[in-house]
Motif scaffolding. Structure first.
Motif, mmCIF file in Angstrom:
data_model
loop_
_atom_site.group_PDB
_atom_site.id
_atom_site.type_symbol
_atom_site.label_atom_id
_atom_site.label_comp_id
_atom_site.label_asym_id
_atom_site.label_seq_id
_atom_site.Cartn_x
_atom_site.Cartn_y
_atom_site.Cartn_z
ATOM 1 N N CYS A 1 0.886 -1.099 -0.005
ATOM 2 C CA CYS A 1 0.194 -0.055 0.051
ATOM 3 C C CYS A 1 0.581 1.351 -0.091
ATOM 4 O O CYS A 1 0.194 2.266 0.140
ATOM 5 C CB CYS A 1 -0.977 -0.074 1.116
ATOM 6 S SG CYS A 1 0.084 0.058 2.858
ATOM 7 N N THR B 1 -1.427 5.972 -2.923
ATOM 8 C CA THR B 1 -2.049 4.741 -2.506
ATOM 9 C C THR B 1 -2.081 4.841 -0.790
ATOM 10 O O THR B 1 -2.674 3.993 -0.248
ATOM 11 C CB THR B 1 -1.266 3.639 -2.783
ATOM 12 O OG1 THR B 1 0.214 4.107 -2.671
ATOM 13 C CG2 THR B 1 -1.304 3.372 -4.350
ATOM 14 N N ASP C 1 -4.065 0.539 -5.408
ATOM 15 C CA ASP C 1 -3.302 0.109 -6.615
ATOM 16 C C ASP C 1 -2.905 -1.311 -6.596
ATOM 17 O O ASP C 1 -2.754 -1.941 -7.489
ATOM 18 C CB ASP C 1 -2.218 0.985 -6.856
ATOM 19 C CG ASP C 1 -2.784 2.150 -7.499
ATOM 20 O OD1 ASP C 1 -3.815 2.472 -8.001
ATOM 21 O OD2 ASP C 1 -2.107 3.123 -7.747
#
Ligand code: BGC
Length: 720
Positions: free
Chosen positions: A562, A569, A580
């Motif tokens: 992450c 993100t 993502d």
């Protein structure tokens, strides 16, 4: 992890349980609705106090009392404000955090937990328990991960179901939270989450779905954040589409406190009970603050004008009445108990089984009751109550046993000395960390180091502590390392005394680089009222550790997927956050992309050893049963968690959106074995567990090609 065999299978349909129908209740609901005025109906749909929503006095319909959750009954709060009511009869038993429950990998303990906490809620006359939470631990700094059940949707989904069923058997509703994508505390009130359909279906929805369809949860709490640009508390696709229509949820959706933002949004977005909106009730905003809620006067007037149909209103009323008949008007509702001995006993058992033995080189542990004459305990968490702090899950306990007191009890023939070693400041929820005095910190550290040289064994008790930014609602941690100089202190203690045991608390992973200098390491989550006793029992060997990690401890913060996209993100840019990494959360990422972790998901040691025999497979119409003999090859009794993972034979793709994880947990069982004993464990893999969500067809499909099944004593990071 040992790979035992390889199989391939084809498509089967996903089965689901329908929510339980209650014909007599349904009839009462319709009879009641027929007698209600429009105003009375609307009164059911919003708060009448900080933690209460109304009934209908004229018709003898009782009100609802809500309370946090999820680790015990919260101390009584003022009727109209967040202030404490200062009652003197609301001290309770704190149960271990839900992360600890997940770490037990023991379904029976989830039932035990649910029964005990349900009794406590019933006794305090609470009808809705605000919990449990099954948000996936996507991000290791998230301030509320300790209230959830780890990074794996299957484990969380399995472990949450018995808890809910037991609580609700007593006539207390669980309120499953926070639905959904509430995976960070920074900007929790506004962030809009972008996530693929595949990750939704495979990672973020399954535990909620199990709670709804298998647990039969009666209420669900909408989260603060947005999905698809719309608040989760007003989200038609989420609440009406997925939850109510697709999953068949027949209960009421409750807003998170202040999670509703408009009348039309709440009316058409599937919200049923609006709680905690802006106003601080009757005392601050105006004389009748609760009527200014979005689902109060404003809603009523739109219904009167015909802009919102009575059908929409009645659907909400039906759901709230169903909740009332299931709880506050349930004739079989339990009387319950408060602080009973069996609650303490349940707390102890769950705490003991959740503690994870991370490392035990040279078999320093167990220490035995009599082997050592001089023990030094170091660390602030050895004396601090960790049932306080953390936000809305904070608890006022009647009795807590600290690690220091319990260690003193457990080693009656030893001199047990104590040095604080570091200090962390006052628990400041949601505020900046108090500035710490360097010279005081140095003095505490020096004292601990000089005492460490004299002791035969040193037990360091530290970790996170539920202060703001240390595992606390409304803030994420700011650093991966343990704060207040703990890593340096641990390393320095290791140079002074080779018999060093480190005991940490925390609902999240943290940097454990220091662990290479330490022979023994126990991780304890938060353990509730019997915290110290559970730790002491593991230290002496009275209880053999059997907890396993429900989260991955990475080597470095930036290894978690992450963080790969920068602020995009996490924590998001201009209020937009993009997941993502798709389905590659936790071990799915580490395994598949060859990133070594410090302590992998599923890891947990024991004071004994286990050996696995040759497995045999039986394929039935809807499942694959794997029988595997497990033997306790050591000298003491213990419990083993047998884990079954399914994965691709080989994954070449590096594309997050299409690649498949190397392994995914699909079944597990925990078995108790005496020394020398063998038992055959049967793990059942329903065929629908072999399906994957296709980003191309937008449907669940049977995996193509060869499927590998792994069975292991623990999930060892094969890339290490
Ligand atoms: C939290 C919820 C909690 C509610 C009531 C909110 O701020 O997010 O989890 O149940 O407050 O205390």
């Amino acid at each position: 992890m040992r790979r035992l065999f390889i199989l391939s299978f084809f498509l089967f349909s996903l089965c689901c349980e329908e929510a339980m129908a209650q014909p007599d209740v349904e009839q009462r609901i319709e009879e009641t609705i027929a007698q209600m005025t429009l105003h009375e109906k609307v009164q059911l749909l919003h708060a009448q106090g900080k933690f209460s929503s109304a009934g209908v006095q004229r018709l003898g319909i009782r009100e609802l009392h809500h309370s946090d959750g999820p680790h015990g009954v919260r101390a009584e709060v003022d009727w109209n404000t967040w202030g404490t009511a200062n009652w003197t009869n609301d001290s309770i038993v704190a149960f271990p955090s839900l992360t600890c429950l997940a770490a037990t990998w023991n379904r029976d303990l989830s039932s035990l937990y649910g029964h005990a906490i349900g009794e406590a809620f019933a006794f305090r006359d609470k009808h809705i328990m605000l919990g449990p939470g099954v948000n996936i631990a996507r991000m290791p700094l998230c301030g509320r991960n300790f209230e959830y059940m780890g990074e794996d949707p299957y484990l969380a989904g399995v472990m949450v179901v018995p808890y809910i069923r037991e609580v609700q058997k007593l006539g207390v509703a669980c309120c499953l939270k926070h639905f959904f994508l509430n995976n960070q505390e920074i900007n929790r009130f506004g962030v809009n989450v972008h996530v693929s359909e595949r990750a939704l279906n495979e990672i973020y929805l399954p535990a909620f779905r199990s709670a709804v369809q298998q647990g039969g949860v009666w209420t669900v709490m909408g989260a603060y954040n947005k999905w698809l640009g719309t608040w989760c508390c007003e989200n038609d696709s989420l609440l009406n589409g997925i939850l109510k229509r697709q999953w068949g949820f027949d209960g009421a959706v409750v807003s998170d406190w202040g999670g509703v933002h408009s009348t039309l949004g709440a009316a058409f977005g599937g919200m049923d009970i609006e709680m905690g909106t802006n106003t601080d009730g009757k005392t601050i905003d105006r004389s009748h603050g609760f009527n200014s809620y979005y689902l109060a006067d404003a809603f009523e007037s739109l219904v009167r004008k015909g802009e919102i149909s009575e059908k929409v209103l009645d659907d909400k009323v039906r759901r709230v009445l169903r909740t009332i008949f299931r709880t506050s008007m349930n004739p079989n509702r339990a009387i319950g108990k408060q602080c009973s001995p069996d609650h303490y006993e349940a707390c102890l058992r769950i705490a003991e089984e959740g503690i994870v033995l991370m490392k035990n080189d040279k078999h320093l542990l167990p220490l035995g009751g009599n082997r050592y004459r001089h023990i030094l305990v170091v660390g602030e968490n050895a004396t601090r109550s960790l049932t306080e702090g953390g936000g809305s899950s904070e608890l006022k306990t009647k009795y807590d046993i600290s690690p220091l007191d319990a260690i003193r009890d457990a080693f009656p023939n030893a001199k047990v000395d104590y040095a604080q070693g570091y200090y962390s400041g006052r628990p400041l929820y949601g505020k900046a960390q108090e500035r710490l005095d360097e010279s005081r910190q140095d003095a505490l550290r020096e004292e601990a180091l000089s005492k460490a040289t004299e002791a035969e064994v040193v037990i360091f008790v530290g970790g996170l502590n539920k202060n703001g930014f240390q595992d606390c609602e409304d803030s994420d941690r700011k650093e991966f390392a343990l704060s207040f100089g703990q890593p340096e202190l641990i390393k320095a203690l290791a140079t002074r005394n080779k018999n060093l045991v480190v005991v940490t608390f925390g609902g999240n992973p943290f940097d454990t680089l220091w662990s290479s200098s330490v022979p023994s390491f126990l991780h304890c989550w938060y353990l509730g009222s019997m915290s110290g006793r559970a730790i002491a029992n593991l230290l002496t060997g009275e209880t053999n550790p059997s907890g396993h990690l429900p989260i991955t401890f990475a080597r470095r913060l930036e290894d978690y997927p992450c963080f790969k996209g920068g602020e995009r993100t996490y924590p998001g840019v201009d209020g937009e956050v993009y997941y993502d990494e798709d389905i590659f959360v936790g071990y799915r990422y580490f395994d598949t992309f060859g990133v070594a972790s410090a302590f992998p998901f599923g890891h947990g040691l024991s004071y004994t050893t286990f050996a696995y025999g040759k497995p045999s497979v039986r394929v039935t119409e809807d499942a694959i049963d794997v029988d595997v003999p497990v033997t306790n090859t050591g000298k003491c009794g213990g419990k083993e968690v047998v884990q079954l993972y399914v994965g691709v034979a080989k994954e070449k793709s590096r594309d997050f959106a299409h690649a498949r994880p190397l392994r995914e947990l699909k079944a597990f069982d925990k078995v108790a074995l005496k020394a020398g004993e063998t038992k055959t464990v049967t793990l059942t893999l329903p065929k629908h567990a072999l399906q994957v969500f296709s980003p191309d067809s937008h449907r669940w499909e049977m995996r193509q090609g060869k499927v590998r099944i792994y069975i292991g004593t623990q999930h060892i990071d094969v890339m290490l």
